[in-house]
Design a protein around this motif. Structure first.
Motif, PDB file in Angstrom:
ATOM      1  N   CYS A   1       0.837  -1.205   0.000  1.00  0.00           N
ATOM      2  CA  CYS A   1       0.000   0.000   0.000  1.00  0.00           C
ATOM      3  C   CYS A   1       0.876   1.261   0.000  1.00  0.00           C
ATOM      4  CB  CYS A   1      -0.918  -0.011   1.221  1.00  0.00           C
ATOM      5  SG  CYS A   1      -1.907   1.474   1.403  1.00  0.00           S
TER       6      CYS A   1
ATOM      7  N   CYS B   1      -4.367  -0.451   0.026  1.00  0.00           N
ATOM      8  CA  CYS B   1      -4.955  -1.613   0.695  1.00  0.00           C
ATOM      9  C   CYS B   1      -6.446  -1.434   0.932  1.00  0.00           C
ATOM     10  CB  CYS B   1      -4.249  -1.855   2.022  1.00  0.00           C
ATOM     11  SG  CYS B   1      -4.638  -0.605   3.254  1.00  0.00           S
TER      12      CYS B   1
ATOM     13  N   CYS C   1      -0.208  -5.833   0.067  1.00  0.00           N
ATOM     14  CA  CYS C   1      -1.599  -5.950  -0.394  1.00  0.00           C
ATOM     15  C   CYS C   1      -1.744  -7.163  -1.292  1.00  0.00           C
ATOM     16  CB  CYS C   1      -2.006  -4.762  -1.255  1.00  0.00           C
ATOM     17  SG  CYS C   1      -1.880  -3.180  -0.522  1.00  0.00           S
TER      18      CYS C   1
END
Ligand SMILES: [Zn+2]
Ligand SMILES: [Zn+2]
Length: 405
Positions: free
Chosen positions: A288, A310, A295
């Motif tokens: 992220c 995310c 993520c």
């Protein structure tokens, strides 16, 4: 940043260095502030006439960091994802759909909604139920085609059943039945079978809930770990620190801490969010951009194919502040070969709105007093810079970096 990546800045730096004679360098050395240094460099003919744009364009074609969205590429990746589904490789499909999303242009909302729907199917097969529901929500908010909605409503209903959220499942089955009226592509028999199945489920669920006295659905599972806490009270002057320490300032020592009581081994004394931080370019598609966590189910930036988030929360934070400025220039920063320190210096500015700096600029030279606020830019601005210990080459190098941006 990338130790083995030689960006266009190095060439710019060497070429400008060669053009600066001793007098020019001396004039530069005598300047006292950063703004004067940058202004001076900007006035030099060698810099004015330097074709930096040419260097940038040369490095813009192809490479690791595409600058623009690309619908064709998105569709190709989606097709590969669909092929993985046919082979029953749901993990691969999940990955390919996520990659495809990165390249869908903002205005192609239907295309993106289909990708979210497809990814929700992959997540469902992989038993990631909360994530399945999140992708279905996204897909519906983006205007997923009406004649296909029965599929996602049914998936949503079955996912909610697994999570024992029966009240919500009832609504989802009801939506499935309504959506089946619009399922043009579905043959009569299949449509009838799905309708009968959904009605049967509604009957079972309603009976079960009545028998159980209509209980509330369990809360959705939260995966974010709880935030760390200081064991005792917070320091009144420095709320990020424990009251077990006192922070003082002295001309000789600078800022320092002393214990106000006995401190246990392993006791937490300070929990503070960093003022600023940036994600290295090589992690931009896997972690992220805002909170740096890995993520596995990323959300794309609506405007560039270079970063992921995310959650909607992280995406919104970034879009409202730094990513709004950096979105279109991130590949340029990465390609410049600048160090991560240079990028953090930029982020310290871009992470706040312009209005914030307008507000504080009038009294920026006054060190803030009172309770120490971690996110106050003036605290960073007043950190000891050790300018007298830096070399003139260092000043030159950093000023050139500022000019090249
Ligand atoms: Zn995040
Ligand atoms: Zn972006």
């Amino acid at each position: 940043m990338c130790a083995n990546y030689e960006g266009f800045f190095k060439k710019f730096h060497e070429s400008i260095d060669n053009c600066m004679d001793d007098v020019t360098k001396n004039n530069f050395t005598n300047l006292e502030t950063n703004s004067k240094r940058v202004l001076y460099l900007c006035s030099l003919p060698a810099i004015k006439s330097y074709d930096l744009r040419g260097d940038i364009e040369k490095s813009e074609t192809g490479g690791e960091f595409p600058v623009k969205k690309d619908l064709e590429k998105a569709r190709k990746l989606k097709d590969e994802g669909n092929k993985a589904v046919q082979k029953g490789d749901w993990a691969k499909a999940l990955q390919l759909y996520s990659q495809s999303m990165l390249f869908v242009p903002r205005k192609e909302t239907e295309e993106l909604s289909i990708l979210y729907a497809n990814r929700s199917a992959a997540l469902n097969h992989l038993e990631q139920y909360e994530e399945t529901l999140s992708d279905i929500k996204r897909c519906l908010s983006l205007g997923y085609p009406r004649h296909l909605r029965y599929k996602v409503y049914e998936r949503k209903a079955r996912t909610l059943l697994v999570l024992k959220r029966n009240q919500e499942a009832i609504t989802a089955f009801q939506n499935t039945i309504s959506a089946l009226d619009e399922a043009e592509g579905l043959n009569k028999e299949k449509r009838q079978k799905m309708r009968t199945d959904a009605k049967l489920m509604l009957e079972i669920l309603n009976k079960g809930l009545t028998l159980a006295g209509n209980p509330k659905d369990p809360e959705p599972l939260k995966k974010t770990p709880p935030k760390p806490k200081l064991p005792g009270k917070n320091n009144a002057q420095y709320p990020a620190a424990s009251e077990a320490i006192q922070i003082d300032f002295d001309e000789k020592k600078g800022r320092y801490a002393t214990a106000t009581r006995d401190i246990q081994a392993g006791e937490t004394l300070l929990i503070e969010k960093p003022f600023s931080g940036v994600l290295l370019g090589e992690y931009s598609k896997t972690h992220c951009q805002n909170c740096f966590i890995k993520c596995s189910i990323p959300l794309p930036c609506p405007n560039c194919p270079n970063v992921v988030f995310c959650s909607e929360k992280c995406s919104d934070t970034a879009q409202k502040t730094y990513h709004n400025y950096e979105c279109q220039i991130l590949p340029l920063l990465w390609k410049s070969g600048c160090s991560v320190t240079c990028h953090i210096a930029l982020r310290m500015i871009t992470q706040n709105r312009k209005e914030y700096f307008n507000e504080i600029s009038a009294n920026i030279d006054d060190k803030p007093t009172g309770v120490y606020k971690t996110n106050d830019y003036r605290n960073i601005y007043h950190l000891v810079a050790h300018e007298d210990e830096r070399t003139k080459q260092d000043f030159l190098h950093r000023s050139q970096m500022a000019v090249s941006w």
